[in-house]
Design a protein around this motif. Structure first.
Motif, short mmCIF file in Angstrom:
data_model
loop_
_atom_site.label_atom_id
_atom_site.label_comp_id
_atom_site.label_asym_id
_atom_site.label_seq_id
_atom_site.Cartn_x
_atom_site.Cartn_y
_atom_site.Cartn_z
N GLN A 47 3.52 -4.46 21.97
CA GLN A 47 4.53 -3.77 22.33
C GLN A 47 4.87 -3.53 23.75
OE1 GLN A 47 6.16 -1.51 19.96
NE2 GLN A 47 5.12 -2.94 18.57
N ALA A 48 6.13 -3.11 23.95
CA ALA A 48 6.72 -2.94 25.43
C ALA A 48 6.17 -1.81 25.98
CB ALA A 48 8.19 -3.01 25.50
N LEU A 49 5.76 -1.93 27.26
CA LEU A 49 5.27 -0.61 27.70
C LEU A 49 5.72 -0.62 29.34
CD1 LEU A 49 2.39 1.54 27.89
CD2 LEU A 49 1.80 -0.26 29.42
N VAL A 50 6.11 0.70 29.79
CA VAL A 50 6.61 1.12 30.88
C VAL A 50 5.56 2.15 31.49
CG1 VAL A 50 8.63 1.86 32.47
CG2 VAL A 50 8.67 0.28 30.56
N ALA A 51 4.92 2.13 32.57
CA ALA A 51 4.30 3.12 32.90
C ALA A 51 4.80 3.96 34.30
CB ALA A 51 2.69 2.78 33.38
N PHE A 52 4.77 5.11 34.40
CA PHE A 52 5.30 5.81 35.44
C PHE A 52 4.13 6.71 36.16
CE2 PHE A 52 8.69 5.17 32.88
CZ PHE A 52 9.73 4.84 33.78
N ASP A 53 3.91 6.88 37.50
CA ASP A 53 3.13 7.57 38.23
C ASP A 53 3.56 9.08 38.05
OD1 ASP A 53 5.20 8.02 40.17
OD2 ASP A 53 3.87 7.22 41.67
N MET A 54 2.89 10.13 38.64
CA MET A 54 3.52 11.51 38.43
C MET A 54 4.81 11.88 39.06
SD MET A 54 0.84 12.83 36.49
CE MET A 54 1.07 14.30 36.57
N SER A 55 5.03 10.94 40.32
CA SER A 55 6.18 11.54 40.87
C SER A 55 7.29 10.79 39.98
CB SER A 55 6.31 11.01 42.08
OG SER A 55 6.22 9.41 42.32
N GLY A 56 7.14 9.97 39.03
CA GLY A 56 8.15 9.47 38.27
C GLY A 56 8.66 8.05 38.62
N LYS A 57 7.95 7.45 39.66
CA LYS A 57 7.87 6.05 40.11
C LYS A 57 7.50 5.10 39.12
CE LYS A 57 6.97 2.93 43.72
NZ LYS A 57 6.04 2.85 44.97
#
Length: 82
Positions: A47-57
């Motif tokens: 599966q494709a995955l995109v991870a973001f930090d708490m600030s949305g970056k």
């Protein structure tokens, strides 16, 4: 190769390699035993995955290549895309 009943057989004994079976294999024929099937692959694999930090970056994006579900946690290995 086949043998008549009572003839000496000069071949090594071959046993079924499946865990818990250990039946003799006659003329290298499968024994037809049943044993627990291999578990299905985890549905997250591929599966494709995109991870973001708490600030949305965005910090990572890629494809899930391994999943480890132990102790109520999910550890993912991701092959990152450029």
């Amino acid at each position: 190769m086949s043998y008549r009943m009572g003839d000496p057989v000069h071949t090594p004994t071959i046993r079924c390699p499946k865990p818990g079976c250990d039946l003799l294999l006659i003329n290298d024929e499968a024994c037809g035993c049943t044993w627990p099937a291999e578990p299905d692959p985890d549905p997250l694999l591929g599966q494709a995955l995109v991870a973001f930090d708490m600030s949305g970056k965005r910090i990572a994006a890629g494809t899930v290549t391994a999943v480890d579900r132990t102790d109520g946690r999910i550890d993912l290995t991701v092959e990152q895309c450029p």
